[in-house]
Scaffold this active site. Structure first.
Site: not given
Length: 452
Positions: A221, A261, A263-265
């Site tokens: 994201v 997370n 830095i992910e979703m």
């Protein structure tokens, strides 16, 4: 003067012989293997051999023998244990954190050194003349290895000669609930699981790209970039833990990670639930499968059910079952080299990997050569904080490896040829020919399966 020199040489020889002669009568300190009680006579015989002739260089519970008090001998013993522990720790193998059968990797490593005749090593045998593995010892250990595989690890329904091998054919199907699988498929591809509705599970695990995104590091994201290469989702249900460092015990626990997370979703299940509740049709279909509605447990249960169906049988499976024509001559040569070089000791089981944490840089200092060490490189250590686990990463599956570039946890090997070169240098410790590299790559390409 000459007589004195002769006397000194004779005394030195006598002193040197004293240690191995004494070892014929003074047993080594017992390890915890000696405490295992079993009604299985084959296991009992195997444990007796391992305890007397193998475990002392492969134990996290070091007890130095009587001669270890001598400075030079002590240093040599410590070196042997340090080297031995890089390869295997029998205490960890027989007393794992989670109770269960001995691992496929431990069995494959033992089988390999027996067949190669490389253990115990010559320096150890110079001091322990009665610790050579006899033909009877080897036969006993191999019978136990085969028995353990057939009982605990083999793919059912195959002939005994197939089931006793370390590398196994993939099963042809799974027994997942079709309704859960269909719902999990929708969730896996739903961008609403991310904060800004831009990222789905499939963004980093694209089924058209071998179950990965074919990037060095995945993009989350807002353009956030991770620091470790995304593993394939294909055949992930057969791996003993999830993530490179094993911080998730199973697919359910893994499915919970990316959503939360940053830095992910960069989301959470409460936010996801709010979005999905606005979709009446989706909510109705969800309630048909899970009448108790939206919960984290139900979300991850459905996603994991879907992921367990993502199995990819390949021509290699037909070869394992006896169809020699399934692989061409070069691929068969590559498979022979794969076994001869010991690659199959860690890349074993149904997915040729995913069954253990191994030291990256077994034969040479990988991270010293690469430089710029970051926390992700510490691998399993980040979970256990046990120094033994520093730089140990989960062995990746080799299924569909031709599609999952770039390679290694840091994504630094862009091609299969380069990945083979790195593995041969840092894990195997050999320099191989171009012809051998091409054969190994051809074999690895035979692992590309039928994608769902």
């Amino acid at each position: 003067m000459r007589n004195r020199l002769v006397i000194v040489i004779i005394l030195a020889c006598i002193a040197g012989m004293a240690f191995p002669v004494a070892n014929l009568f003074i047993p080594l300190p017992a390890s915890r293997l000696a405490s295992i009680k079993t009604d299985n006579p084959l296991l009992a015989d195997a444990l007796d051999i391992l305890e007397k002739k193998c475990v002392h260089c492969h134990t996290s519970e070091v007890q130095l023998p009587w001669y270890g008090k001598f400075p030079i001998a002590g240093r040599l013993i410590e070196h042997d244990i340090l080297v031995g522990m890089k390869h295997a720790d029998y205490i960890r193998d027989f007393f794992p954190e989670a109770p269960g059968p001995i691992s496929e990797v431990a069995l494959s490593k033992l089988e390999y050194v027996i067949e190669q005749g490389s253990m115990p090593p010559p320096p150890y045998l110079l001091m322990h003349w009665n610790h050579f593995l006899t033909t009877s010892d080897r036969d006993t250990l191999l019978r136990w290895v085969y028995s353990e595989r057939i009982t605990h690890h083999a793919t059912p329904g195959n002939p005994p000669e197939v089931m006793r091998r370390g590398i196994q054919p993939l099963p042809e199907s799974t027994n997942e609930d079709p309704a859960k699988v269909a719902l999990g498929d929708k969730l896996f591809h739903d961008v609403r699981l991310s904060k800004d509705n831009t990222i789905s599970c499939a963004s980093c695990h694209d089924l058209a790209k071998g179950g990965t995104d074919q990037l060095q590091f995945s993009v989350g994201v807002g353009g956030a970039v991770g620091d470790i290469n995304a593993p394939t989702v294909f055949n992930s249900g057969f791996q003993f833990m999830q993530f490179w460092d094993g911080r998730a015990a199973d697919l359910e626990e893994q499915a919970d990670g990316p959503v939360n997370n940053p830095i992910e979703m960069a989301s959470n299940w409460d936010e996801v639930t709010e979005k999905l509740r606005e979709d009446e049709a989706f909510t109705e279909s969800f309630l048909e499968v899970y009448p108790d509605g939206y919960t984290m447990e139900n979300f991850v249960d459905a996603i994991a059910a879907f992921e367990r169906t993502l199995i990819t049988p390949s021509p290699f499976d037909d070869f394992l079952k006896g169809d020699v024509s399934a692989l061409d001559t070069q691929q068969q040569e590559g498979y022979r080299l794969f076994n001869d070089f010991g690659c199959a000791t860690c890349h074993t089981g149904v997915v040729l990997g995913g069954k253990s944490f191994e030291l990256m840089g077994l034969r040479a200092d990988y991270f010293g050569a690469r430089g710029n060490i970051i926390e992700a490189d510490y691998g399993r250590f980040n979970v256990t904080e046990n120094e033994y686990d520093r730089y140990r990463l989960k062995t990746p599956t080799l299924r569909n490896i031709a599609l999952t570039f770039p390679y290694l946890h840091d994504g630094t090997a862009e091609t299969l040829d380069k990945a083979v070169e790195v593995m041969m240098t840092y894990q195997v410790g050999k320099k191989i020919t171009l012809e051998q590299t091409e054969a190994l790559v051809a074999f690895l390409e035979s692992l590309t399966g039928d994608l769902p």
